[in-house]
Design a protein around this motif. Structure first.
Motif, mmCIF file in Angstrom:
data_model
loop_
_atom_site.group_PDB
_atom_site.id
_atom_site.type_symbol
_atom_site.label_atom_id
_atom_site.label_comp_id
_atom_site.label_asym_id
_atom_site.label_seq_id
_atom_site.Cartn_x
_atom_site.Cartn_y
_atom_site.Cartn_z
ATOM 1 N N ASN A 135 0.827 -1.216 0.000
ATOM 2 C CA ASN A 135 0.000 0.000 0.000
ATOM 3 C C ASN A 135 0.857 1.261 0.000
ATOM 4 O O ASN A 135 0.368 2.358 -0.292
ATOM 5 C CB ASN A 135 -0.928 0.023 1.217
ATOM 6 C CG ASN A 135 -2.064 -0.976 1.068
ATOM 7 O OD1 ASN A 135 -2.653 -1.109 -0.001
ATOM 8 N ND2 ASN A 135 -2.359 -1.691 2.146
ATOM 9 N N LEU A 136 2.138 1.098 0.324
ATOM 10 C CA LEU A 136 3.055 2.236 0.296
ATOM 11 C C LEU A 136 3.395 2.652 -1.136
ATOM 12 O O LEU A 136 3.887 3.757 -1.359
ATOM 13 C CB LEU A 136 4.342 1.896 1.053
ATOM 14 C CG LEU A 136 4.182 1.639 2.560
ATOM 15 C CD1 LEU A 136 5.490 1.133 3.144
ATOM 16 C CD2 LEU A 136 3.730 2.903 3.263
ATOM 17 N N ASP A 137 3.132 1.797 -2.095
ATOM 18 C CA ASP A 137 3.392 2.122 -3.509
ATOM 19 C C ASP A 137 2.234 2.965 -4.047
ATOM 20 O O ASP A 137 1.410 2.507 -4.836
ATOM 21 C CB ASP A 137 3.544 0.836 -4.338
ATOM 22 C CG ASP A 137 4.815 0.082 -4.004
ATOM 23 O OD1 ASP A 137 5.770 0.724 -3.551
ATOM 24 O OD2 ASP A 137 4.843 -1.141 -4.204
ATOM 25 N N ILE A 138 2.183 4.211 -3.608
ATOM 26 C CA ILE A 138 1.018 5.044 -3.936
ATOM 27 C C ILE A 138 1.018 5.497 -5.393
ATOM 28 O O ILE A 138 0.020 6.038 -5.865
ATOM 29 C CB ILE A 138 0.935 6.265 -3.006
ATOM 30 C CG1 ILE A 138 2.214 7.111 -3.111
ATOM 31 C CG2 ILE A 138 0.689 5.833 -1.573
ATOM 32 C CD1 ILE A 138 2.149 8.393 -2.323
ATOM 33 N N GLY A 139 2.100 5.279 -6.107
ATOM 34 C CA GLY A 139 2.141 5.665 -7.522
ATOM 35 C C GLY A 139 1.091 4.945 -8.356
ATOM 36 O O GLY A 139 0.655 5.449 -9.393
ATOM 37 N N VAL A 143 -2.958 8.990 -11.829
ATOM 38 C CA VAL A 143 -2.996 8.981 -13.300
ATOM 39 C C VAL A 143 -1.592 9.155 -13.855
ATOM 40 O O VAL A 143 -1.215 8.561 -14.855
ATOM 41 C CB VAL A 143 -3.917 10.109 -13.818
ATOM 42 C CG1 VAL A 143 -3.900 10.157 -15.336
ATOM 43 C CG2 VAL A 143 -5.348 9.895 -13.329
ATOM 44 N N GLN A 144 -0.789 9.971 -13.181
ATOM 45 C CA GLN A 144 0.546 10.297 -13.678
ATOM 46 C C GLN A 144 1.578 9.215 -13.379
ATOM 47 O O GLN A 144 2.591 9.142 -14.061
ATOM 48 C CB GLN A 144 1.027 11.606 -13.039
ATOM 49 C CG GLN A 144 0.198 12.818 -13.410
ATOM 50 C CD GLN A 144 0.449 13.976 -12.476
ATOM 51 O OE1 GLN A 144 -0.294 14.185 -11.531
ATOM 52 N NE2 GLN A 144 1.494 14.733 -12.708
ATOM 53 N N CYS A 145 1.352 8.435 -12.340
ATOM 54 C CA CYS A 145 2.329 7.448 -11.865
ATOM 55 C C CYS A 145 3.549 8.164 -11.291
ATOM 56 O O CYS A 145 3.633 8.364 -10.101
ATOM 57 C CB CYS A 145 2.735 6.459 -12.959
ATOM 58 S SG CYS A 145 3.746 5.099 -12.338
#
Length: 282
Positions: A135-139, A143-145
Motif C-alpha cells: 500500500n506504500l506504492d502510492i504511484g 494517473v501520472q504514476c
C-alpha cells in the motif's frame, strides 16, 4: 446550468436535475465552485449538498482558488457545508503561495477509490509480493504514476509558519482587497464590476476623456480598449503585471488578486496611482 453573478442557484439546480431525469438522462455529479477564477464567487455548498443528498449525486467542490479560506476563522464561513462534499480540489500554490505546483484532491471515500479507478497493476513497477506493505506504492493510484512530491512543499511551509501563519496570510489578503475597494470608491475613474466577496477586485478604469459619456453610442467600444493599452504600458515600463479580460457582455476590465504576504498598504496605493498615471491621457 443556472447562475447568478457566477454563483450556482440551488433551486434552479434542483429543477434542472428533475428535468434531466424526466428526459432519460442520468445525472451523477454536481461540481461546485469555491472561489471562481474571475470574480472569486463561492457557491452555497450547504444548500447544494441538500440537493445532492436528495438525488444521491456525487458532490465535488472546485476549491482550487478559494479553499485556503478554511485556514481563517473569520472567512471560512464562505465554504460552509464543504464537509458534506465527496471530493474537493485545492491548490495551496495559489492563495497560500506554496511552490509551484502544489495541488491536492481530497476524498471523503475511504475505500482506496483512486487505486480502484486508476491502478494498472503493472507488475514491472508494482510487484505485489514485496517484503513490505505494498500500500506504500502510492504511484499505482495516480494517473501520472511518476510525479514530484507536491505535498512536501505544503508540509514544509506549514511547519515553517504554522496554522496561525497561514491564517494571517489569508486574513491579510482580505484586508488588502477591502482597502483597495474603499480607496477606489474615493477616487474618480475607478468603477467596480461588483462588490467582491473574496480577494478578486474587478474594475474598470475610466479615463477623464470618457467620464460622463456612459450613454454615448461608442462608449463601450472605447472603454474596451482602455485596459489593454494600460496593460501594455505597465509591462513596457516594468512597473506592474495585472490581468484583464471581458466577461459575457462586459467589456475588458482589470482583475487584481491580492494575496502575496509580501504586499503592504503602500503597494495598494502605488497600484492605484500607477493605473491613474498610465491611463489618464487615453
Amino acid at each position: 446550468m443556472p447562475f447568478l453573478r457566477g454563483r450556482l442557484i440551488p433551486e434552479d439546480l434542483d429543477e434542472k436535475i428533475e428535468l434531466s431525469k424526466s428526459q432519460g438522462a442520468v445525472p451523477f455529479l454536481v461540481s461546485c465552485m469555491s472561489g471562481t477564477t474571475v470574480q472569486g464567487v463561492f457557491d452555497p455548498l450547504d444548500h447544494i449538498a441538500d440537493i445532492c443528498d436528495k438525488h444521491k449525486l456525487w458532490m465535488h467542490v472546485d476549491a482550487c482558488w478559494g479553499g485556503s479560506v478554511l485556514f481563517s476563522k473569520k472567512h471560512r464561513h464562505l465554504m460552509k457545508g464543504v464537509d458534506r462534499a465527496n471530493s474537493v480540489a485545492w491548490n495551496p500554490h495559489k492563495m497560500l503561495v506554496a511552490g509551484l505546483q502544489c495541488s491536492a484532491l481530497l476524498l471523503k471515500d475511504t475505500t482506496n477509490l483512486l487505486k480502484q479507478c486508476h491502478s494498472a497493476n503493472a507488475t514491472y513497477l508494482f510487484q505485489q509480493d514485496k517484503f513490505y506493505d505494498v500500500n506504500l506504492d502510492i504511484g499505482d493510484k495516480s494517473v501520472q504514476c511518476s510525479r514530484k512530491v507536491d505535498c512536501l512543499k505544503l508540509w514544509l511551509m506549514w511547519k515553517a509558519v504554522g496554522s496561525m501563519g497561514l491564517e494571517e496570510r489569508v486574513d491579510k489578503a482580505f484586508i488588502h482587497a477591502r482597502y483597495l475597494v474603499e480607496q477606489m470608491k474615493k477616487r474618480e475613474g475607478f468603477q467596480l464590476l461588483s462588490m467582491p466577496e473574496f480577494v478578486n477586485v474587478c474594475f474598470w478604469f475610466i479615463p477623464p476623456s470618457l467620464r460622463g459619456k456612459e450613454g454615448t453610442e461608442d462608449y463601450q467600444e472605447k472603454l474596451a480598449k482602455v485596459a489593454p493599452v494600460i496593460k501594455e504600458r505597465m509591462m513596457k515600463q516594468g512597473t506592474m503585471m495585472v490581468g484583464y479580460q471581458p466577461l459575457g457582455n462586459k467589456v475588458n476590465f482589470f482583475r487584481v488578486t491580492v494575496f502575496s504576504p509580501l504586499l503592504s498598504q503602500k503597494d495598494m496605493d502605488f497600484f492605484l496611482d500607477e493605473i491613474e498615471r498610465l491611463g489618464k491621457d487615453l
